[in-house]
Scaffold this motif. Structure first.
Motif, PDB file in Angstrom:
ATOM      1  N   ALA A   1       0.773  -1.207   0.084  1.00  0.00           N
ATOM      2  CA  ALA A   1       0.191  -0.090  -0.373  1.00  0.00           C
ATOM      3  C   ALA A   1       1.030   1.606  -0.008  1.00  0.00           C
ATOM      4  N   GLU A   2       0.827   2.228  -0.614  1.00  0.00           N
ATOM      5  CA  GLU A   2       1.549   3.188  -0.864  1.00  0.00           C
ATOM      6  C   GLU A   2       0.823   4.576   0.183  1.00  0.00           C
ATOM      7  N   LYS A   3       1.696   4.920   0.995  1.00  0.00           N
ATOM      8  CA  LYS A   3       1.540   6.004   2.014  1.00  0.00           C
ATOM      9  C   LYS A   3       0.604   7.522   0.781  1.00  0.00           C
ATOM     10  N   PRO A   4      -0.471   6.911   2.367  1.00  0.00           N
ATOM     11  CA  PRO A   4      -1.507   8.636   1.632  1.00  0.00           C
ATOM     12  C   PRO A   4      -0.773  10.224   1.749  1.00  0.00           C
ATOM     13  N   ARG A   5      -1.637  10.608   0.917  1.00  0.00           N
ATOM     14  CA  ARG A   5      -0.979  12.066   1.075  1.00  0.00           C
ATOM     15  C   ARG A   5      -1.846  12.879   2.331  1.00  0.00           C
ATOM     16  N   ASP A   6      -1.231  13.395   2.645  1.00  0.00           N
ATOM     17  CA  ASP A   6      -2.180  14.471   3.795  1.00  0.00           C
ATOM     18  C   ASP A   6      -3.029  15.509   3.064  1.00  0.00           C
ATOM     19  N   GLY A   7      -4.233  15.897   2.720  1.00  0.00           N
ATOM     20  CA  GLY A   7      -4.640  17.049   2.571  1.00  0.00           C
ATOM     21  C   GLY A   7      -4.192  17.717   2.795  1.00  0.00           C
ATOM     22  N   ARG A   8      -3.741  18.034   4.305  1.00  0.00           N
ATOM     23  CA  ARG A   8      -3.687  19.564   4.716  1.00  0.00           C
ATOM     24  C   ARG A   8      -2.169  19.913   3.891  1.00  0.00           C
ATOM     25  N   THR A   9      -1.372  19.152   3.515  1.00  0.00           N
ATOM     26  CA  THR A   9      -0.436  19.365   2.592  1.00  0.00           C
ATOM     27  C   THR A   9      -0.282  19.696   1.857  1.00  0.00           C
ATOM     28  N   LEU A  10      -1.618  19.556   1.420  1.00  0.00           N
ATOM     29  CA  LEU A  10      -2.068  19.890   0.095  1.00  0.00           C
ATOM     30  C   LEU A  10      -2.378  21.157  -0.573  1.00  0.00           C
ATOM     31  N   ARG A  11      -2.559  21.545   0.523  1.00  0.00           N
ATOM     32  CA  ARG A  11      -3.540  23.227   0.713  1.00  0.00           C
ATOM     33  C   ARG A  11      -3.745  24.024   0.013  1.00  0.00           C
ATOM     34  N   HIS A  12      -2.006  24.025  -1.274  1.00  0.00           N
ATOM     35  CA  HIS A  12      -1.742  25.845  -1.527  1.00  0.00           C
ATOM     36  C   HIS A  12      -2.196  24.850  -2.915  1.00  0.00           C
ATOM     37  N   PHE A  13      -2.483  23.447  -3.294  1.00  0.00           N
ATOM     38  CA  PHE A  13      -2.768  23.234  -4.547  1.00  0.00           C
ATOM     39  C   PHE A  13      -4.339  22.902  -4.601  1.00  0.00           C
ATOM     40  N   LYS A  14      -5.036  23.568  -4.192  1.00  0.00           N
ATOM     41  CA  LYS A  14      -6.845  24.138  -4.039  1.00  0.00           C
ATOM     42  C   LYS A  14      -6.918  23.904  -5.653  1.00  0.00           C
ATOM     43  N   ASN A  15      -8.015  23.254  -5.517  1.00  0.00           N
ATOM     44  CA  ASN A  15      -8.316  22.717  -6.558  1.00  0.00           C
ATOM     45  C   ASN A  15      -8.865  24.406  -7.504  1.00  0.00           C
ATOM     46  N   LEU A  16      -9.431  24.601  -6.581  1.00  0.00           N
ATOM     47  CA  LEU A  16     -10.117  25.612  -7.649  1.00  0.00           C
ATOM     48  C   LEU A  16     -10.473  26.727  -6.101  1.00  0.00           C
ATOM     49  N   GLU A  17     -10.164  28.151  -6.730  1.00  0.00           N
ATOM     50  CA  GLU A  17     -10.383  29.307  -6.194  1.00  0.00           C
ATOM     51  C   GLU A  17     -11.893  29.754  -6.391  1.00  0.00           C
ATOM     52  N   ILE A  18     -13.113  29.031  -5.627  1.00  0.00           N
ATOM     53  CA  ILE A  18     -14.224  28.853  -5.895  1.00  0.00           C
ATOM     54  C   ILE A  18     -15.617  29.817  -4.984  1.00  0.00           C
ATOM     55  N   ARG A  19     -16.023  30.662  -5.397  1.00  0.00           N
ATOM     56  CA  ARG A  19     -17.392  31.159  -4.722  1.00  0.00           C
ATOM     57  C   ARG A  19     -18.419  30.562  -4.877  1.00  0.00           C
ATOM     58  N   ALA A  20     -19.643  30.657  -3.802  1.00  0.00           N
ATOM     59  CA  ALA A  20     -20.729  29.899  -3.541  1.00  0.00           C
ATOM     60  C   ALA A  20     -21.683  31.341  -4.742  1.00  0.00           C
ATOM     61  N   GLY A  21     -20.984  32.478  -4.236  1.00  0.00           N
ATOM     62  CA  GLY A  21     -21.679  33.983  -5.370  1.00  0.00           C
ATOM     63  C   GLY A  21     -23.555  34.472  -4.412  1.00  0.00           C
ATOM     64  N   SER A  22     -24.099  35.184  -4.349  1.00  0.00           N
ATOM     65  CA  SER A  22     -25.391  34.826  -4.442  1.00  0.00           C
ATOM     66  C   SER A  22     -26.286  34.785  -5.000  1.00  0.00           C
ATOM     67  N   VAL A  23     -26.844  33.480  -4.651  1.00  0.00           N
ATOM     68  CA  VAL A  23     -28.437  32.825  -4.724  1.00  0.00           C
ATOM     69  C   VAL A  23     -29.582  33.062  -3.409  1.00  0.00           C
ATOM     70  N   ASP A  24     -30.211  32.711  -4.095  1.00  0.00           N
ATOM     71  CA  ASP A  24     -31.613  33.199  -2.867  1.00  0.00           C
ATOM     72  C   ASP A  24     -31.854  31.766  -2.759  1.00  0.00           C
ATOM     73  N   VAL A  25     -31.646  30.928  -1.786  1.00  0.00           N
ATOM     74  CA  VAL A  25     -32.357  29.942  -1.072  1.00  0.00           C
ATOM     75  C   VAL A  25     -33.245  29.923  -0.184  1.00  0.00           C
ATOM     76  N   ASP A  26     -33.513  30.625  -0.177  1.00  0.00           N
ATOM     77  CA  ASP A  26     -34.781  31.235   0.835  1.00  0.00           C
ATOM     78  C   ASP A  26     -36.160  30.112   0.862  1.00  0.00           C
ATOM     79  N   ASN A  27     -36.346  30.040  -0.498  1.00  0.00           N
ATOM     80  CA  ASN A  27     -37.186  29.244  -0.602  1.00  0.00           C
ATOM     81  C   ASN A  27     -37.362  27.763  -0.680  1.00  0.00           C
ATOM     82  N   ILE A  28     -36.137  26.928  -0.775  1.00  0.00           N
ATOM     83  CA  ILE A  28     -35.870  26.188  -0.800  1.00  0.00           C
ATOM     84  C   ILE A  28     -35.801  25.331   0.553  1.00  0.00           C
ATOM     85  N   LEU A  29     -34.756  26.475   2.080  1.00  0.00           N
ATOM     86  CA  LEU A  29     -34.707  25.797   2.793  1.00  0.00           C
ATOM     87  C   LEU A  29     -36.398  25.988   3.349  1.00  0.00           C
TER      88      LEU A  29
END
Length: 289
Positions: free
Chosen positions: A42-70
């Motif tokens: 078995a390979e040594k598993p990577r630790d996601g905490r050491t990969l934090r600088h490789f964030k897949n995407l700098e993504i934002r939720a954006g402004s969406v009105d979800v009050d109706n669904i909630l």
């Protein structure tokens, strides 16, 4: 090898290895009573905490009105009775047809209904029968599933989806890179990108349930962690996250693919999930109607 041997070999604490085993992040690890046995190769598993600088995407939720669904999630909480509700089964059917088309599998609605009724359609392969039946069974089981999102859970869902089709490699990530690479970021293999996804998802817990679920769904669509039926797997994880928060999964309609694709590509390009979340929100509202 046992946990102590793995700890010495990898330079990771016993406690951390137990966590990784419980999360399904060490391939081939088997629980024996209170302990774990780990394959020697078995390979040594990577630790996601050491990969934090490789964030897949700098993504934002954006402004969406979800009050109706909630609000609807409070008025109409998800209960076990949903499993046998014909309206919920209609959601499963419509979404299944849409998702299979995304996988370039065009099926007649009557044939899918027959399979869901446990009937054999001679013109269709055994694999199609299995993937349709497995998908529906998972969607029903997710109604009462409250397990937190983890690598172990996603692999278990994919294994259940491919039950009888691929019982050997279905819980292993594919060997390669994501479907859509992140511009300006170092290329990472699928397994590393999945680790960073789980790391990022922790920071999304402050978001509303719909936005967080959609962002996880979007990242799974981008990475496509497994070789087969990725669209179905991503939708099952989305449904799991929504149902867990008392929200019905979306109902996709014929002709939705172009609108969905456009909204998704905007999310990838701009890192803003507003339009894509708004699209899913409308389809969740359709489920309630």
């Amino acid at each position: 090898m046992d946990i102590k041997q793995a700890s010495l070999r990898w330079g990771i604490s016993d406690r951390r290895i137990r966590v990784l085993c419980n999360e399904g992040r060490i391939d081939g690890a088997i629980k024996t009573g209170w302990s774990w046995m780990i394959p020697l190769d078995a390979e040594k598993p990577r630790d996601g905490r050491t990969l934090r600088h490789f964030k897949n995407l700098e993504i934002r939720a954006g402004s969406v009105d979800v009050d109706n669904i909630l609000h609807k999630s409070i008025l109409f909480p998800v209960k076990d009775e949903l499993k046998s509700d014909k309206r919920y089964h209609a959601i499963i059917l419509s979404s299944l047809l849409f998702l299979l088309e995304k996988e370039n599998i065009i099926l007649d609605e009557k044939d899918v209904k027959s399979i869901l009724k446990k009937k054999v359609v001679p013109s269709l392969s055994l694999e199609i029968h299995l993937v349709v039946s497995n998908f529906a069974s998972i969607m029903i089981s997710l109604v009462s599933d409250k397990e937190e999102l983890s690598e172990k859970k996603i692999k278990a869902i994919n294994k259940a989806l491919l039950q009888g089709i691929d019982d050997i490699t279905s819980s292993f990530y594919r060997n390669g890179f994501s479907e859509y690479e992140v511009r300006g970021k170092e290329k990472l293999k699928v397994d590393a990108q999945m680790e960073t996804l789980f790391y990022q998802a922790e920071s999304w817990k402050a978001l509303n349930a719909l936005s967080r679920s959609v962002m996880i769904y979007g990242e799974l669509e981008r990475i496509r962690p497994f070789d087969r039926y990725s669209s179905l797997l991503s939708f099952l994880v989305l449904s799991s996250e929504l149902l867990k928060n008392n929200i019905l999964p979306p109902t996709f309609l014929p002709g939705d693919e172009e609108e969905m694709r456009n909204a998704y590509f905007i999310a990838l390009k701009r890192g803003n999930y507003r339009d894509f979340t708004s699209f899913i929100e409308k389809r969740v509202n359709l489920s309630y109607r």
